[in-house]
Design an enzyme around this catalytic site. Structure first.
Site, short mmCIF file in Angstrom:
data_model
loop_
_atom_site.label_atom_id
_atom_site.label_comp_id
_atom_site.label_asym_id
_atom_site.label_seq_id
_atom_site.Cartn_x
_atom_site.Cartn_y
_atom_site.Cartn_z
N LYS A 209 0.82 -1.22 0.00
CA LYS A 209 0.00 0.00 0.00
C LYS A 209 0.86 1.27 0.00
CE LYS A 209 -0.65 0.10 5.04
NZ LYS A 209 0.16 1.30 5.26
N ASP A 210 2.14 1.16 0.37
CA ASP A 210 3.03 2.33 0.39
C ASP A 210 3.68 2.61 -0.96
OD1 ASP A 210 2.55 2.65 3.12
OD2 ASP A 210 4.29 1.44 3.70
N ARG B 162 0.34 3.76 19.05
CA ARG B 162 -1.09 3.93 18.80
C ARG B 162 -1.94 3.24 19.87
NH1 ARG B 162 -1.95 4.55 12.34
NH2 ARG B 162 0.10 5.37 11.87
N CYS C 106 -1.50 7.67 -1.86
CA CYS C 106 -1.83 6.66 -0.85
C CYS C 106 -2.39 7.28 0.43
CB CYS C 106 -0.61 5.80 -0.54
SG CYS C 106 0.70 6.64 0.34
N ARG D 125 -0.22 9.43 14.53
CA ARG D 125 0.80 8.69 13.82
C ARG D 125 1.59 7.88 14.83
NH1 ARG D 125 4.85 10.88 9.70
NH2 ARG D 125 5.13 8.63 9.61
N ARG E 64 -8.90 7.83 4.72
CA ARG E 64 -9.81 6.77 4.29
C ARG E 64 -10.61 6.21 5.45
NH1 ARG E 64 -9.16 1.53 5.26
NH2 ARG E 64 -7.01 1.84 5.94
N ARG E 65 -9.91 5.94 6.55
CA ARG E 65 -10.59 5.39 7.73
C ARG E 65 -11.51 6.43 8.36
NH1 ARG E 65 -5.05 2.62 9.84
NH2 ARG E 65 -5.36 0.52 8.99
#
Length: 330
Positions: free
Chosen positions: A87-88, A168, A255, A162, A140-141
């Site tokens: 995805k990166d 997190r 992305c 981040r 997106r989330r």
């Protein structure tokens, strides 16, 4: 003869980011390459700009910030191959690099790690002022989570964060947040999936294009290594993520744009014969989503997979997707 034997046994150098997650997933790939080639593999830790910057990905460009330093090491021949989270990767493949393998994909779902082991719907009852504070750094989330909250009468405040998995989850353990959203694949690779309190279904949260998949890159000129690494490739995973990334590219989105996509195989009787591609684009407050899907024959070539992604992207753009993205690729 001695020179050839020494060359055959020279350790292959695998370039990886330094994070625990990157080291874990690169370690799995290293083990597989050792078994395939009979050669030792050593991990070469590389710090990327995305690892050192404290800015949010949308501010520093998103696309490529975790990739450029690894690719530079390949070009400088400091490493022989590199492992990325797919995805990166920028959607346009570099001419001098081969995407030699995309191994079998991990779980592509997102998960919630919440206080008191509660699912999202039950957090409101004990949240301050009834507002559920959920941490995530992904637009997106945020878009999908806020849309879900609106549809289910929940009050959710998404908080931009981040950091690595420990950082997190630490926000939840310290009581600063009610929950964080993480990728199931990362927790699985770290052996920490038991910490997930809820798996978010795809109807609620589509993943980032390519989420859960790894990309193994090397110099395209190194034909022998390309051929060896290609043995780790999974055809179904490659077809699925190619369609997803084609959708992202056709939307001209990076992305860190609020785009989710998932291509999954549809089974009929005993045979897999179709690929369904779902996509979503939305405003981060969840007020507007464009969410569509298309189904076609399982792609038998790269071009077929690309065409499926472009087809859905065209439909989404016709429905107004372009106006919902905060970041457009240049």
């Amino acid at each position: 003869m001695t020179d050839r034997a020494e060359s055959t046994q020279r350790a292959l150098r695998l370039g990886t980011r330094r994070s625990k997650l990157a080291m874990a997933q690169s370690g799995h790939v290293a083990d597989a390459v050792r078994r395939l080639t009979g050669r030792p593999v050593e991990l070469v830790e590389i710090t990327t700009y995305g690892d050192t910057s404290r800015e949010h990905l949308s501010q520093i460009g998103g696309t490529g910030v975790f990739v450029t330093a690894l690719r530079d090491a390949l070009f400088a021949r400091e490493v022989d191959f590199a492992v990325h989270s797919l995805k990166d990767l920028p959607t346009a493949q570099h001419d001098d690099l081969a995407l030699a393998a995309i191994p079998v994909r991990e779980d592509a779902r997102d998960v919630l790690v919440a206080r008191d082991g509660l699912p999202l719907a039950e957090l409101a009852a004990s949240a301050r002022d009834g507002v559920i504070r959920v941490g995530t750094g992904a637009p997106r989330r945020m878009a999908q989570l806020n849309a879900y909250a609106r549809d289910h009468g929940l009050r959710v405040e998404t908080v931009a964060i981040r950091g690595n998995v420990d950082t997190r989850i630490g926000f939840v353990r310290a009581g600063e947040l009610d929950a964080v959203v993480l990728a199931a694949a990362g927790l699985n690779r770290l052996g920490r999936i038991a910490e997930a309190t809820e798996f978010l279904p795809f109807d609620t949260m589509l993943p980032a294009p390519g989420q859960g998949a790894l990309a193994i890159e090397c110099l395209s000129a190194d034909a022998g290594l390309v051929a060896a690494l290609a043995q780790l490739d999974d055809a179904h995973t490659r077809a699925a993520v190619t369609a997803e990334r084609s959708l992202l590219a056709a939307l001209e989105a990076g992305c860190s744009a609020p785009v989710g996509a998932l291509a999954d195989l549809v089974a009929g009787d005993q045979d897999v014969h179709e690929l369904r591609l779902r996509g979503v684009v939305g405003t981060t407050d969840g007020s507007t989503l464009v969410q569509l899907s298309t189904t076609g024959p399982v792609p038998t070539s790269h071009d077929d997979a690309v065409a499926l992604g472009r087809e859905l992207a065209d439909e989404m753009l016709a429905k107004g997707a372009a106006g919902l993205m905060g970041e457009r690729a240049l």
